[in-house]
Design a protein around this motif. Structure first.
Motif, PDB file in Angstrom:
ATOM      1  N   GLU A  73       4.021  -4.143  13.131  1.00 53.66           N
ATOM      2  CA  GLU A  73       2.637  -3.678  13.172  1.00 53.66           C
ATOM      3  C   GLU A  73       2.500  -2.274  12.585  1.00 53.66           C
ATOM      4  OE1 GLU A  73       0.024  -5.425  14.003  1.00 53.66           O
ATOM      5  OE2 GLU A  73       1.247  -7.176  14.472  1.00 53.66           O
ATOM      6  N   ILE A  74       3.512  -1.428  12.785  1.00 55.42           N
ATOM      7  CA  ILE A  74       3.448  -0.059  12.264  1.00 55.42           C
ATOM      8  C   ILE A  74       3.791  -0.036  10.784  1.00 55.42           C
ATOM      9  CG2 ILE A  74       4.490   2.245  12.415  1.00 55.42           C
ATOM     10  CD1 ILE A  74       4.929   1.727  15.382  1.00 55.42           C
ATOM     11  N   ARG A  75       4.741  -0.838  10.356  1.00 60.87           N
ATOM     12  CA  ARG A  75       5.194  -0.798   8.971  1.00 60.87           C
ATOM     13  C   ARG A  75       4.112  -1.307   8.015  1.00 60.87           C
ATOM     14  NH1 ARG A  75      10.770  -3.620   7.294  1.00 60.87           N
ATOM     15  NH2 ARG A  75       9.616  -5.451   8.004  1.00 60.87           N
ATOM     16  N   THR A  76       3.348  -2.291   8.432  1.00 62.25           N
ATOM     17  CA  THR A  76       2.312  -2.840   7.541  1.00 62.25           C
ATOM     18  C   THR A  76       1.282  -1.785   7.132  1.00 62.25           C
ATOM     19  OG1 THR A  76       2.616  -5.046   8.456  1.00 62.25           O
ATOM     20  CG2 THR A  76       0.523  -4.620   7.316  1.00 62.25           C
ATOM     21  N   PRO A  77       0.636  -1.096   8.084  1.00 61.65           N
ATOM     22  CA  PRO A  77      -0.308  -0.039   7.643  1.00 61.65           C
ATOM     23  C   PRO A  77       0.395   1.126   6.955  1.00 61.65           C
ATOM     24  CG  PRO A  77      -0.036   0.003  10.030  1.00 61.65           C
ATOM     25  CD  PRO A  77       0.627  -1.228   9.544  1.00 61.65           C
ATOM     26  N   MET A  78       1.655   1.388   7.311  1.00 60.09           N
ATOM     27  CA  MET A  78       2.387   2.481   6.677  1.00 60.09           C
ATOM     28  C   MET A  78       2.577   2.210   5.188  1.00 60.09           C
ATOM     29  SD  MET A  78       3.467   5.330   7.767  1.00 60.09           S
ATOM     30  CE  MET A  78       4.014   6.631   6.676  1.00 60.09           C
ATOM     31  N   ASN A  79       2.889   0.963   4.850  1.00 57.73           N
ATOM     32  CA  ASN A  79       3.010   0.601   3.435  1.00 57.73           C
ATOM     33  C   ASN A  79       1.694   0.804   2.708  1.00 57.73           C
ATOM     34  OD1 ASN A  79       5.732  -0.096   3.495  1.00 57.73           O
ATOM     35  ND2 ASN A  79       5.298  -2.196   4.166  1.00 57.73           N
ATOM     36  N   GLY A  80       0.585   0.507   3.419  1.00 58.53           N
ATOM     37  CA  GLY A  80      -0.722   0.719   2.799  1.00 58.53           C
ATOM     38  C   GLY A  80      -0.999   2.181   2.554  1.00 58.53           C
ATOM     39  N   ILE A  81      -0.632   3.024   3.499  1.00 60.65           N
ATOM     40  CA  ILE A  81      -0.836   4.472   3.351  1.00 60.65           C
ATOM     41  C   ILE A  81      -0.006   5.004   2.185  1.00 60.65           C
ATOM     42  CG2 ILE A  81      -0.442   6.701   4.464  1.00 60.65           C
ATOM     43  CD1 ILE A  81      -1.092   5.319   7.132  1.00 60.65           C
ATOM     44  N   MET A  82       1.252   4.548   2.111  1.00 57.93           N
ATOM     45  CA  MET A  82       2.112   5.017   1.027  1.00 57.93           C
ATOM     46  C   MET A  82       1.584   4.555  -0.332  1.00 57.93           C
ATOM     47  SD  MET A  82       5.899   4.496   2.733  1.00 57.93           S
ATOM     48  CE  MET A  82       6.724   5.124   1.276  1.00 57.93           C
ATOM     49  N   GLY A  83       1.032   3.357  -0.378  1.00 58.74           N
ATOM     50  CA  GLY A  83       0.465   2.863  -1.632  1.00 58.74           C
ATOM     51  C   GLY A  83      -0.727   3.696  -2.074  1.00 58.74           C
ATOM     52  N   MET A  84      -1.602   4.036  -1.131  1.00 57.28           N
ATOM     53  CA  MET A  84      -2.772   4.846  -1.477  1.00 57.28           C
ATOM     54  C   MET A  84      -2.347   6.249  -1.937  1.00 57.28           C
ATOM     55  SD  MET A  84      -5.275   2.863  -1.238  1.00 57.28           S
ATOM     56  CE  MET A  84      -6.547   4.088  -1.498  1.00 57.28           C
ATOM     57  N   MET A  85      -1.313   6.832  -1.294  1.00 57.07           N
ATOM     58  CA  MET A  85      -0.843   8.151  -1.728  1.00 57.07           C
ATOM     59  C   MET A  85      -0.267   8.090  -3.137  1.00 57.07           C
ATOM     60  SD  MET A  85       0.796  10.019   1.639  1.00 57.07           S
ATOM     61  CE  MET A  85       1.933   8.697   2.013  1.00 57.07           C
ATOM     62  N   GLN A  86       0.399   6.955  -3.463  1.00 55.30           N
ATOM     63  CA  GLN A  86       0.949   6.813  -4.806  1.00 55.30           C
ATOM     64  C   GLN A  86      -0.167   6.727  -5.834  1.00 55.30           C
ATOM     65  OE1 GLN A  86       3.490   3.443  -5.285  1.00 55.30           O
ATOM     66  NE2 GLN A  86       4.311   4.133  -7.246  1.00 55.30           N
ATOM     67  N   LEU A  87      -1.247   6.005  -5.513  1.00 53.10           N
ATOM     68  CA  LEU A  87      -2.399   5.927  -6.422  1.00 53.10           C
ATOM     69  C   LEU A  87      -3.067   7.288  -6.570  1.00 53.10           C
ATOM     70  CD1 LEU A  87      -3.997   2.534  -5.302  1.00 53.10           C
ATOM     71  CD2 LEU A  87      -2.708   2.977  -7.406  1.00 53.10           C
ATOM     72  N   MET A  88      -3.156   7.999  -5.421  1.00 50.42           N
ATOM     73  CA  MET A  88      -3.805   9.307  -5.454  1.00 50.42           C
ATOM     74  C   MET A  88      -3.011  10.294  -6.315  1.00 50.42           C
ATOM     75  SD  MET A  88      -4.937  11.719  -2.241  1.00 50.42           S
ATOM     76  CE  MET A  88      -5.861  10.383  -1.538  1.00 50.42           C
TER      77      MET A  88
END
Length: 292
Positions: A230-245
């Motif tokens: 449950e924690i890793r799934t949103p964490m991957n999303g956060i890391m993806g958005m930071m990479q786009l940013m």
């Protein structure tokens, strides 16, 4: 009469006169060839002051020297000393049996219990009850295989040991460890019954506690596995958005912020993965994959 004659001249014990004369008058005339009659009796010689125990044997067989007649052979075997030794030994045995904390019993070849010590009556809760241990045995927790094994051991004259519940007079039951030795004489079996109820209760508590601890550990591992996902799934999303940013126009200061956030997110993801792997190992759900 015959009884007075026997009592006066052979000095039979008064309690043995009638029985002895009955055998002489009725049993011996009915004896057939090569039969032996054995009769226990007590009498004393004129020179003796006390009665002694004897075994009187009478054998009737055809006379070869005088056809048509029978030869009667009688013997008198003094067993007084032997019986006194046996009685002294039995007295010591009973004193020892009364002193030990276990139930002590003995049984004849046909299974009839012929002796129990005082501990049996104390456990049952009733004095002078019939010596029937089998009626006090509870088979509620005995499997068919166990029962057959015990019966085979008894029929095979083997020493045996088993755990079983004994029922008291008030209906309460306690676990006992039965041990028996096949002596081969008469009585044939000597055994003890040791109260192990408290030990069995403690073993059951330990088993239940162990099962509860294992279940709690499994629940904890399952919780960690689920939470890690449950924690890793949103964490991957956060890391993806930071990479786009990081690919958008930013000042140097903003780029430094994004780099720090990405490094922290990656370190946190490593910790989450370690927790997930550790939880899988403890839960027995580890997967090994070959990677190039």
């Amino acid at each position: 009469n015959n009884s007075n004659f026997a009592a006066q001249h052979i000095n039979f014990h008064p309690e043995d006169v009638d029985n002895t004369m009955h055998h002489y008058k009725h049993k011996i005339p009915q004896m057939t060839n090569n039969n032996t009659l054995t009769l226990p009796l007590r009498f004393k010689r004129p020179s003796e002051n006390e009665y002694r125990r004897y075994v009187h044997s009478i054998n009737i067989s055809p006379s070869e020297a005088m056809p048509g007649y029978h030869l009667v052979v009688t013997t008198m075997t003094d067993i007084e000393d032997q019986r006194r030794l046996e009685e002294a030994s039995e007295k010591k045995y009973r004193m020892l049996a009364a002193a030990i904390p276990q139930i002590v019993w003995s049984a004849l070849a046909d299974g009839t219990v012929n002796y129990v010590n005082q501990k049996w009556f104390e456990y049952i809760g009733v004095e002078n009850t019939p010596l029937n241990i089998s009626q006090a045995i509870s088979l509620s927790e005995v499997t068919g295989n166990q029962l057959r094994q015990w019966q085979d051991d008894i029929r095979g004259n083997k020493d045996f040991e088993f755990e079983i519940k004994l029922r008291r007079h008030d209906g309460a039951e306690r676990w006992h460890l039965f041990r028996a030795h096949c002596y081969g004489g008469d009585p044939k079996w000597f055994g003890t019954a040791t109260d192990i109820h408290d030990k069995k209760q403690m073993e059951m508590l330990l088993v239940n506690a162990k099962e509860a601890a294992e279940q709690a550990a499994e629940n904890q591992n399952n919780f960690l596995v689920n939470m890690s996902h449950e924690i890793r799934t949103p964490m991957n999303g956060i890391m993806g958005m930071m990479q786009l940013m990081s690919k958008t126009p930013m000042t140097e200061e903003q780029k430094d912020y994004i780099t720090t956030m990405q490094r922290g997110a990656e370190n946190l993801l490593v910790i989450i993965n370690d927790i997930l792997d550790f939880s899988k190992i403890k839960a027995g759900k580890t997967e090994i994959r070959k990677e190039d």
